[in-house]
Design a protein around this motif. Sequence first.
Motif, PDB file in Angstrom:
ATOM      1  N   ILE A 121       0.836  -1.205   0.000  1.00  0.00           N
ATOM      2  CA  ILE A 121       0.000   0.000   0.000  1.00  0.00           C
ATOM      3  C   ILE A 121       0.867   1.250   0.000  1.00  0.00           C
ATOM      4  N   LEU A 122       1.883   1.243   0.834  1.00  0.00           N
ATOM      5  CA  LEU A 122       2.754   2.417   0.925  1.00  0.00           C
ATOM      6  C   LEU A 122       3.645   2.583  -0.307  1.00  0.00           C
ATOM      7  N   ALA A 123       3.755   1.565  -1.130  1.00  0.00           N
ATOM      8  CA  ALA A 123       4.594   1.662  -2.330  1.00  0.00           C
ATOM      9  C   ALA A 123       4.089   2.761  -3.255  1.00  0.00           C
ATOM     10  N   ASN A 124       2.797   3.068  -3.242  1.00  0.00           N
ATOM     11  CA  ASN A 124       2.236   4.111  -4.105  1.00  0.00           C
ATOM     12  C   ASN A 124       2.173   5.482  -3.440  1.00  0.00           C
ATOM     13  N   ALA A 125       2.595   5.562  -2.199  1.00  0.00           N
ATOM     14  CA  ALA A 125       2.521   6.833  -1.488  1.00  0.00           C
ATOM     15  C   ALA A 125       3.575   7.792  -2.022  1.00  0.00           C
ATOM     16  N   PRO A 126       3.204   9.044  -2.301  1.00  0.00           N
ATOM     17  CA  PRO A 126       4.194  10.003  -2.767  1.00  0.00           C
ATOM     18  C   PRO A 126       5.245  10.292  -1.697  1.00  0.00           C
ATOM     19  N   GLU A 127       4.809  10.231  -0.424  1.00  0.00           N
ATOM     20  CA  GLU A 127       5.764  10.458   0.675  1.00  0.00           C
ATOM     21  C   GLU A 127       5.329   9.627   1.867  1.00  0.00           C
ATOM     22  N   PHE A 177       3.972   5.168   7.563  1.00  0.00           N
ATOM     23  CA  PHE A 177       2.736   5.934   7.483  1.00  0.00           C
ATOM     24  C   PHE A 177       2.770   6.859   6.275  1.00  0.00           C
ATOM     25  N   PHE A 178       1.571   7.210   5.759  1.00  0.00           N
ATOM     26  CA  PHE A 178       1.471   8.215   4.721  1.00  0.00           C
ATOM     27  C   PHE A 178       1.797   9.580   5.309  1.00  0.00           C
ATOM     28  N   VAL A 179       2.475  10.400   4.570  1.00  0.00           N
ATOM     29  CA  VAL A 179       2.709  11.784   4.967  1.00  0.00           C
ATOM     30  C   VAL A 179       1.790  12.645   4.121  1.00  0.00           C
ATOM     31  N   VAL A 180       0.929  13.404   4.807  1.00  0.00           N
ATOM     32  CA  VAL A 180      -0.023  14.269   4.104  1.00  0.00           C
ATOM     33  C   VAL A 180       0.187  15.704   4.572  1.00  0.00           C
ATOM     34  N   PRO A 181      -0.198  16.671   3.738  1.00  0.00           N
ATOM     35  CA  PRO A 181      -0.056  18.058   4.150  1.00  0.00           C
ATOM     36  C   PRO A 181      -0.947  18.382   5.343  1.00  0.00           C
ATOM     37  N   ARG A 182      -0.524  19.259   6.178  1.00  0.00           N
ATOM     38  CA  ARG A 182      -1.305  19.681   7.331  1.00  0.00           C
ATOM     39  C   ARG A 182      -2.542  20.424   6.830  1.00  0.00           C
ATOM     40  N   VAL A 183      -3.711  20.046   7.368  1.00  0.00           N
ATOM     41  CA  VAL A 183      -4.947  20.700   6.951  1.00  0.00           C
ATOM     42  C   VAL A 183      -5.554  21.517   8.083  1.00  0.00           C
ATOM     43  N   VAL A 184      -5.090  21.313   9.313  1.00  0.00           N
ATOM     44  CA  VAL A 184      -5.609  22.069  10.449  1.00  0.00           C
ATOM     45  C   VAL A 184      -4.444  22.831  11.051  1.00  0.00           C
ATOM     46  N   GLU A 185      -4.647  24.118  11.214  1.00  0.00           N
ATOM     47  CA  GLU A 185      -3.584  24.953  11.795  1.00  0.00           C
ATOM     48  C   GLU A 185      -3.669  24.949  13.299  1.00  0.00           C
TER      49      GLU A 185
END
Length: 95
Positions: free
Chosen positions: A76-82, A87-95
């Motif tokens: 699953i993580l093989a397709n993760a951009p980062e 774990f998947f690394v995603v941009p922060r959406v809550v400040e």
Amino acid sequence: MPLDRDNVRAIAHLARVKTPEEDLDSLAGELNNILGWVEQLDEVDTDGVAPMTSVVATTHAEREDVVDDGGIAEDILANAPERDNGFFVVPRVVE
């Protein structure tokens, strides 16, 4: 209680079904036949009959309820951009 033209007109209005006046008598007859069939169902003795959801006996495929990671985390993580530490690394959406 048999339905008459006024009852059918009221039902059609509540159902928001446009019904021509000339069809009210025939609809009343059809609805009264349906209600007659439903009243006949009351005559059936259902004491001792277990409630059921189908007339056909079926069994569902069941598997043991076990919590696991599926064993394919790396796939699953093989397709993760980062990713970071599995774990998947995603941009922060809550400040």
